[in-house]
Design an enzyme around this catalytic site. Structure first.
Site, PDB file in Angstrom:
ATOM      1  N   SER A 129      15.048   6.889 -75.973  1.00 38.53           N
ATOM      2  CA  SER A 129      14.246   8.098 -75.831  1.00 38.53           C
ATOM      3  C   SER A 129      14.980   9.132 -74.979  1.00 38.53           C
ATOM      4  O   SER A 129      15.454   8.819 -73.883  1.00 38.53           O
ATOM      5  CB  SER A 129      12.914   7.737 -75.186  1.00 38.53           C
ATOM      6  OG  SER A 129      12.175   8.909 -75.012  1.00 38.53           O
ATOM      7  N   GLY A 130      15.076  10.335 -75.495  1.00 32.72           N
ATOM      8  CA  GLY A 130      15.724  11.411 -74.754  1.00 32.72           C
ATOM      9  C   GLY A 130      17.216  11.496 -75.003  1.00 32.72           C
ATOM     10  O   GLY A 130      17.915  12.322 -74.410  1.00 32.72           O
ATOM     11  N   THR A 134      16.142  13.651 -82.101  1.00 32.09           N
ATOM     12  CA  THR A 134      15.410  14.705 -82.805  1.00 32.09           C
ATOM     13  C   THR A 134      16.248  15.977 -82.869  1.00 32.09           C
ATOM     14  O   THR A 134      16.296  16.643 -83.917  1.00 32.09           O
ATOM     15  CB  THR A 134      14.078  14.970 -82.089  1.00 32.09           C
ATOM     16  OG1 THR A 134      13.378  13.727 -82.022  1.00 32.09           O
ATOM     17  CG2 THR A 134      13.244  15.972 -82.833  1.00 32.09           C
ATOM     18  N   ASN A 179      11.455  12.039 -71.573  1.00 25.90           N
ATOM     19  CA  ASN A 179      11.834  13.174 -72.435  1.00 25.90           C
ATOM     20  C   ASN A 179      10.665  14.146 -72.506  1.00 25.90           C
ATOM     21  O   ASN A 179       9.530  13.739 -72.778  1.00 25.90           O
ATOM     22  CB  ASN A 179      12.173  12.620 -73.834  1.00 25.90           C
ATOM     23  CG  ASN A 179      12.613  13.704 -74.798  1.00 25.90           C
ATOM     24  OD1 ASN A 179      12.620  14.888 -74.458  1.00 25.90           O
ATOM     25  ND2 ASN A 179      12.974  13.288 -76.004  1.00 25.90           N
ATOM     26  N   SER A 182       9.280  14.134 -76.349  1.00 28.47           N
ATOM     27  CA  SER A 182       9.531  12.824 -76.929  1.00 28.47           C
ATOM     28  C   SER A 182       8.737  12.629 -78.218  1.00 28.47           C
ATOM     29  O   SER A 182       7.545  12.925 -78.280  1.00 28.47           O
ATOM     30  CB  SER A 182       9.148  11.758 -75.903  1.00 28.47           C
ATOM     31  OG  SER A 182       9.441  10.497 -76.433  1.00 28.47           O
ATOM     32  N   SER A 183       9.446  12.159 -79.247  1.00 31.35           N
ATOM     33  CA  SER A 183       8.747  11.900 -80.512  1.00 31.35           C
ATOM     34  C   SER A 183       7.931  10.640 -80.332  1.00 31.35           C
ATOM     35  O   SER A 183       8.481   9.589 -80.024  1.00 31.35           O
ATOM     36  CB  SER A 183       9.762  11.686 -81.634  1.00 31.35           C
ATOM     37  OG  SER A 183      10.783  12.639 -81.564  1.00 31.35           O
ATOM     38  N   GLY A 406      13.918   5.288 -80.116  1.00 33.27           N
ATOM     39  CA  GLY A 406      14.984   4.401 -79.653  1.00 33.27           C
ATOM     40  C   GLY A 406      14.406   3.274 -78.821  1.00 33.27           C
ATOM     41  O   GLY A 406      13.209   3.231 -78.510  1.00 33.27           O
ATOM     42  N   GLU A 408      13.225   1.163 -75.955  1.00 34.58           N
ATOM     43  CA  GLU A 408      12.541   1.690 -74.763  1.00 34.58           C
ATOM     44  C   GLU A 408      12.330   0.601 -73.720  1.00 34.58           C
ATOM     45  O   GLU A 408      11.873  -0.498 -74.052  1.00 34.58           O
ATOM     46  CB  GLU A 408      11.162   2.246 -75.149  1.00 34.58           C
ATOM     47  CG  GLU A 408      11.164   3.728 -75.374  1.00 34.58           C
ATOM     48  CD  GLU A 408       9.788   4.294 -75.680  1.00 34.58           C
ATOM     49  OE1 GLU A 408       9.717   5.477 -76.009  1.00 34.58           O
ATOM     50  OE2 GLU A 408       8.778   3.556 -75.583  1.00 34.58           O
TER      51      GLU A 408
HETATM   52  N1  LIG Z   1      22.860  18.587 -78.647  1.00 33.14           N
HETATM   53  C1  LIG Z   1      22.078  18.944 -77.637  1.00 33.14           C
HETATM   54  N2  LIG Z   1      22.329  20.099 -76.979  1.00 33.14           N
HETATM   55  C2  LIG Z   1      21.538  20.477 -75.976  1.00 33.14           C
HETATM   56  N3  LIG Z   1      20.478  19.781 -75.538  1.00 33.14           N
HETATM   57  C3  LIG Z   1      20.192  18.640 -76.154  1.00 33.14           C
HETATM   58  C4  LIG Z   1      20.951  18.161 -77.259  1.00 33.14           C
HETATM   59  N4  LIG Z   1      20.425  17.011 -77.649  1.00 33.14           N
HETATM   60  C5  LIG Z   1      19.358  16.779 -76.858  1.00 33.14           C
HETATM   61  N5  LIG Z   1      19.211  17.757 -75.952  1.00 33.14           N
HETATM   62  C6  LIG Z   1      18.165  17.851 -74.929  1.00 33.14           C
HETATM   63  O1  LIG Z   1      17.600  16.603 -74.772  1.00 33.14           O
HETATM   64  C7  LIG Z   1      16.218  16.617 -75.012  1.00 33.14           C
HETATM   65  C8  LIG Z   1      15.771  15.352 -75.682  1.00 33.14           C
HETATM   66  O2  LIG Z   1      16.306  15.284 -76.946  1.00 33.14           O
HETATM   67  P1  LIG Z   1      15.486  14.677 -78.160  1.00 33.14           P
HETATM   68  O3  LIG Z   1      14.108  15.144 -78.145  1.00 33.14           O
HETATM   69  O4  LIG Z   1      16.297  14.926 -79.351  1.00 33.14           O
HETATM   70  O5  LIG Z   1      15.510  13.161 -77.808  1.00 33.14           O
HETATM   71  P2  LIG Z   1      15.065  11.959 -78.729  1.00 33.14           P
HETATM   72  O6  LIG Z   1      16.235  11.072 -78.859  1.00 33.14           O
HETATM   73  O7  LIG Z   1      14.485  12.472 -79.942  1.00 33.14           O
HETATM   74  O8  LIG Z   1      13.992  11.272 -77.849  1.00 33.14           O
HETATM   75  P3  LIG Z   1      12.659  10.526 -78.279  1.00 33.14           P
HETATM   76  O9  LIG Z   1      13.042   9.182 -78.736  1.00 33.14           O
HETATM   77  O10 LIG Z   1      11.888  10.509 -77.060  1.00 33.14           O
HETATM   78  O11 LIG Z   1      12.071  11.373 -79.308  1.00 33.14           O
HETATM   79  C9  LIG Z   1      15.993  17.835 -75.855  1.00 33.14           C
HETATM   80  O12 LIG Z   1      14.710  18.349 -75.631  1.00 33.14           O
HETATM   81  C10 LIG Z   1      17.061  18.780 -75.334  1.00 33.14           C
HETATM   82  O13 LIG Z   1      16.606  19.443 -74.185  1.00 33.14           O
HETATM   83 MG   LIG Z   2      12.698  12.530 -80.766  1.00 35.58          MG
END
Ligand SMILES: Nc1ncnc2c1ncn2[C@@H]1O[C@H](COP(=O)(O)OP(=O)(O)OP(=O)(O)O)[C@@H](O)[C@H]1O
Ligand SMILES: [Mg+2]
Length: 1046
Positions: A129-130, A134, A179, A182-183, A406, A408
């Site tokens: 997560s994070g 996404t 996050n 977070s999804s 992911g 957790e």
């Molecule tokens: N390529 C990137 N460039 C800039 N910031 C990023 C990038 N990837 C992720 N982030 C930052 O990290 C945060 C978390 O990313 P994201 O929501 O994609 O995580 P996730 O893997 O989908 O987590 P979860 O499993 O909780 O959904 C985003 O809100 C953003 O602020």
């Molecule tokens: Mg996500």
């Protein structure tokens, strides 16, 4: 090797060198930090070296690194300037290894492979997560939105695909400790492409939404975004209509985490984005009203407080919040109140309502809120799918994007973490199956030597969780369904009893001394492939049951809100048969997902989270090392290094690259494997660069393949031009043939038409000629049908000819065109009329003078016609008034004649009476006498009264003898004259002297008086020539030539 092969080989080598040079040149110093592909890492087995490389690059904001075609991405936690349109353009259509690693390179490569091989792909994005899953999936989607071919229709689909994201995120994402966005559900999205690469549709599958968040949030976490967006951003009118106040603090379901406001989130703006997105994906006003009605009623539900009546049962006294729920969901307040405070029990034949205790009522209320929200979320996904659906049935290929929670690990991990981590175990299995295991097996199958790569197969953990009858899931379900007092603890005991000996399972009771210290009594620990996770068993049964009391559903079915009605269909089985438990549903949805993924070509993005504090520039070694391990990156790298970078079935390889070798182009007759062998020999592959398997070729280094691909790209354009030219020629030829055929057809038709006309003409002619002949043959019969036309023709023809051949003068009247028998009568009549007409015309053209002359001619005719031989010749010579003008007569003579008025004068030859000598004289007629004049002398005057007669011969001479009465001897006697104008002169004389009867035409000889009493003779005869002489007998002999009578 042929000349061509040499050329290709040279160009390949040159190309490789150039690519390397370009790569070096185009990379800035920063780009060259570390290595871009872990495959090139010297110490490829060292985790530390791996980490060093990641760290080095991370500190230069180089967040992407490859392991072959797998992309490792480290979350930078800051906005990087690498996602612009310009960057997208740079990566479009470029070979994977030619530019610094990027998510766009991967997206582009997937897209192009899909187009060229016409098969389906998926990109599995994993990480905790994070870690940025996404975000990565959004970047891929944006890349396709910009790079795919676009039309108006396609743009519409593209907008929907892109805008479905903010909507799903609003309803399915929330701020967690890990996050801010977070999804809280798993998402698999298919993007469908037509054969030209246009994005034509999409489909989304969602997995296990974390519903418990609706009613409860941990400290520092929030409910789903949409609640805050509505309260913060909702328009005044809307809030009023929903009965909401603009203050999140007022709602129990929003305050439990104690952080309604988050600095990184702008709920107001997000609200606007969601509203706009909803309209783009075709949500009607009614849909949005109903949807927000539901969101608001969840908030109202959360605020419902139950009071205990005197028996301790829950009661609702005209509760304000309940009234709002009743209004917004369209459920009668009574029904709702009953549903919230009572449960229905079926006892044999009757139904009994049993009142809830206050705690029970709160539980039922929360269950209802979760059910409403969860089902509405599913409805939303379906509704978006309707909007993304592509209706046309033509063949499509898809790229799937899997953005799933992911692995957790929290301080306290519950049922949700259990499910999520189970899902990750399954995906790891899939990964193992698709790459590691299948790789080895493939080598074995293909008969290629393989140095086995040791790897941990997590199947044992998957089995521990999901095995039938003895897996944790089965045990949990069993406990949930078991009658009697089943609790979370009895479930724990059951696990200890059934799977206590499993190496990946441990509890407080089962643990050794040392481990026991780290475990609570109600915990159990699983040794996941990614690491240990301790789960607290509390709530497992409850969450797995996800019980919604039966009358809860019944109440919902009475709703007037159409979304709620769809979410609680009356067809749903009632509680008699228990619905599937949550974990079982989840398990089967994962089986479905695995099936979907197994049928496609996999691509991987592994996301890594550099620190727990969401801070840019911080790289926590322990945290990253942990992730590198559980993402299986080292294993992946080992396999990559040991094996071959690329493999393809001979058929596919040959099909693609056969244009590069003259022996294999355009068609290879032998087997595909032989074709490939021939091809690579031609291309000059070295023996250590490739291996030939049973069905596939294996290429060790990517650069070998890229060189081949480059040569193909160059060759493809040449071929395309040739094919184009051929095709154009073919088209033109086709057109020409069509035109020629058309021309022939037209010609044929035209000829036919002309021939038909000719035939008609001939038939007509035959008829006419036949009729003509028949008419000719019957021309003399009385008019009948056979000859009528012929006769008409004869008539017309005669008349036409006659018109053109009419006599021009009266004199030609006999030159009349001979008529055919039938025109005899008409001809005569016409001739008569015409001659009359000519005469009339002639007569009217005659002047008085001419008339006088003609009358004289008539006179002459009566006197000489048929009597004198040369008369006819005179007829055509018109008479003149005189033959000598007065100016030619001597003035003296004129004076002498004076008053007598000269009527006519003519030159004559006078023959002497004695000797007959000829003398030129003028003969002048006056009213009274005729004078013979010699210049100025009047030789003789003959009064008309004394003129006895005039004699002329009947021959063609011009002699006239004037006989005069002569009493006096001294007077001269008769005159013998010759006159060229004999007839004219005599006619004038006869008129002037009124002596018509005195002119005599004689034959042979004329006697005349020389003097009274003395006679002379003139003899006339015809001879050979004209002559006048004195004959021996003393007579005047006048010989004249005989003239032919006319
Ligand atoms: N390529 C990137 N460039 C800039 N910031 C990023 C990038 N990837 C992720 N982030 C930052 O990290 C945060 C978390 O990313 P994201 O929501 O994609 O995580 P996730 O893997 O989908 O987590 P979860 O499993 O909780 O959904 C985003 O809100 C953003 O602020
Ligand atoms: Mg996500």
């Amino acid at each position: 090797m042929t000349h061509m092969a040499l050329e290709v080989k040279e160009s390949l080598e040159e190309r490789c060198n150039r690519i390397l040079r370009n790569m070096e040149a185009s990379l800035t110093a920063r780009d060259r930090v570390g290595i871009q592909d872990f495959v090139l890492l010297d110490a490829h087995t060292s985790e530390t070296a791996f980490l060093d490389n990641l760290r080095k690059r991370f500190h230069e904001n180089l967040i992407y690194t490859y392991i072959g075609t797998l992309l490792v991405s480290v979350n930078p936690y800051r906005e990087l300037d690498m996602y612009s349109k310009k960057q997208m353009d740079t990566y479009m259509g470029v070979n994977f290894f030619e530019l610094p690693p990027h998510i766009y390179a991967l997206a582009d490569n997937v897209f192009r492979t899909m187009l060229s091989e016409c098969n389906n792909h998926f990109i599995l994005i994993s990480g905790e997560s994070g870690a940025g899953k996404t975000e990565a999936s959004k970047k891929v989607l944006q890349f396709y939105a910009v790079s795919c071919p676009s039309t108006k229709v396609l743009n519409n689909v593209r907008d929907r695909l892109v805008l479905s994201n903010p909507v799903l995120e609003a309803f399915g994402n929330a701020k967690t400790l890990k996050n801010d966005n977070s999804s809280r559900f798993g998402k698999y999205m298919d993007i469908q492409f037509d054969h030209q690469g246009g994005a034509v549709g999409g489909h989304i599958l969602s997995y296990l939404l974390e519903k418990s968040r609706v009613v409860h949030q941990n400290h520092g976490e929030r409910n789903f975004h949409i609640f805050y967006q509505l309260v913060e951003g909702g328009e005044e009118d809307l809030l009023r209509w929903l009965g909401l106040e603009r203050n999140c603090q007022n709602y129990n379901y929003l305050v439990q985490g104690n952080c309604t406001k988050v600095s990184s989130i702008n709920d107001k703006n997000d609200w606007k984005t969601v509203r706009k997105a909803l309209s783009v994906i075709d949500f009607s006003e009614g849909d949005t009203e109903n949807l927000f009605g539901i969101i608001a009623s969840v908030l109202h539900l959360g605020n419902i407080k139950f009071e205990a009546d005197h028996r301790g049962y829950a009661s609702l006294n005209n509760n304000q919040e309940m009234q709002w729920v009743s209004k917004l969901l369209g459920i009668p307040a009574q029904v709702l109140q009953q549903g919230l405070t009572h449960r229905k029990i079926e006892a044999k034949t009757e139904e009994v309502f049993s009142p809830f205790s206050v705690d029970h009522a709160v539980y039922a209320r929360d269950a209802l809120a979760k059910a409403i929200y969860g089902r509405t979320f599913n409805w939303l996904v379906n509704r978006i799918n309707e909007s993304l659906a592509n209706k046309d049935s033509s063949r499509k290929t898809v790229i799937g994007l899997l953005d799933i929670y992911g692995f957790e690990v929290f301080n306290v991990n519950s049922f949700e973490q259990f499910c999520i981590n189970y899902c990750n175990e399954k995906l790891q299995q899939l990964f193992i199956e698709l790459t590691l295991k299948s790789e080895q097996e493939e080598y074995k199958l293909e008969g290629i030597e393989w140095e086995p790569v040791p790897y941990f197969n997590n199947k044992i953990i998957c089995d521990l969780v999901e095995a039938k009858h003895k897996g944790i899931i089965s045990l949990l379900d069993e406990e949930c369904l078991r009658p009697g007092e089943a609790t979370d603890l009895t479930f724990l005991e059951k696990m200890e009893e059934k799977i206590g000996g499993h190496p990946h399972f441990v509890t407080h009771k089962l643990a050794d001394q040392k481990t026991r210290k780290t475990l609570e009594r109600g915990d159990f620990r699983l040794l996941h492939y990614a690491g240990e996770v301790t789960y607290c068993v509390v709530g497992f049964l409850d969450k797995n049951n996800d019980l919604l009391y039966r009358n809860g559903k019944e109440v919902m079915r009475q709703s007037k809100n159409t979304i709620i009605r769809l979410c609680f269909p009356s067809t749903e089985p009632d509680s008699k048969r228990r619905p599937e438990t949550v974990v079982t549903q989840f398990k089967s949805s994962l089986v479905g997902l695995t099936d979907i993924l197994l049928s496609k070509e996999p691509w991987y993005v592994r996301c890594i989270k550099p620190n727990e504090a969401k801070q840019p520039g911080r790289f926590d070694d322990v945290l990253v090392r942990h992730q590198v391990k559980y993402l299986g990156l080292m294993e992946h790298l080992r396999v990559r290094r040991a094996g071959f970078a690329y493999r393809r079935k001979y058929e596919i390889f040959l099909q693609r690259y056969k244009p590069l070798c003259p022996d294999t182009w355009p068609n290879w007759r032998g087997t595909a494997a032989e074709g490939v062998r021939c091809l690579i020999k031609y291309l000059g592959y070295r023996s250590d660069e490739y291996k030939m398997g049973r069905t596939k070729i294996f290429i060790r280094h990517p650069k070998t393949l890229f060189a081949t691909e480059d040569a193909f790209q160059v060759c493809k354009h040449k071929l395309a031009t040739r094919i184009q030219a051929k095709y154009k020629g073919y088209r033109v030829k086709g057109d020409f043939q069509k035109q020629r055929e058309a021309a022939t057809k037209i010609e044929n038709c035209w000829r036919g038409l002309m021939a038909r006309k000719e035939r008609e003409k001939r038939a007509w002619a035959v008829k006419v000629i036949k009729k003509f002949i028949k008419g000719f043959m019957t021309r003399n019969q009385p008019a009948c049908i056979d000859n009528s036309e012929y006769l008409a023709y004869v008539r017309q023809n005669y008349l036409t000819r006659l018109k053109e051949n009419l006599p021009k003068t009266v004199l030609e009247k006999d030159a009349w065109l001979t008529p055919p028998p039938i025109m005899q009568e008409a001809s005569q009549l016409l001739k008569k009329i015409y001659i009359r007409h000519m005469v009339w015309k002639y007569v009217h053209g005659v002047s008085v003078q001419k008339k006088g002359q003609l009358q004289l001619k008539v006179q002459a005719s009566s006197m000489f016609k048929g009597k004198k031989e040369n008369y006819p010749f005179s007829v055509c010579r018109p008479f003149l008034d005189t033959r000598i003008g007065e100016e030619d007569i001597s003035i003296k003579v004129l004076q002498l004649i004076g008053p007598e008025c000269i009527k006519y004068s003519v030159p004559v030859v006078k023959y002497d009476r004695n000797g007959f000598r000829p003398r030129l004289r003028q003969l002048i007629f006056t009213l009274e006498a005729a004078y013979l004049v010699e210049e100025a002398k009047i030789k003789q005057r003959i009064e008309f009264s004394s003129l006895k007669g005039v004699s002329v011969s009947n021959l063609s001479d011009n002699f006239l003898i004037l006989h005069v009465t002569c009493d006096d001897i001294n007077k001269k006697g008769d005159l013998v004259l010759q006159c060229d104008y004999l007839f004219e002169a005599l006619t004038k004389l006869s008129v002037i002297a009124n002596k018509q009867n005195c002119i005599r035409v004689v034959q042979g000889s004329v006697r005349f008086d020389i003097q009274p009493g003395r006679e002379g003779f003139v003899d006339f005869k015809s001879g050979q020539e004209s002559m006048v002489y004195r004959a021996k007998n003393g007579h005047l002999m006048v010989e004249s030539t005989r003239t032919k009578s006319r």
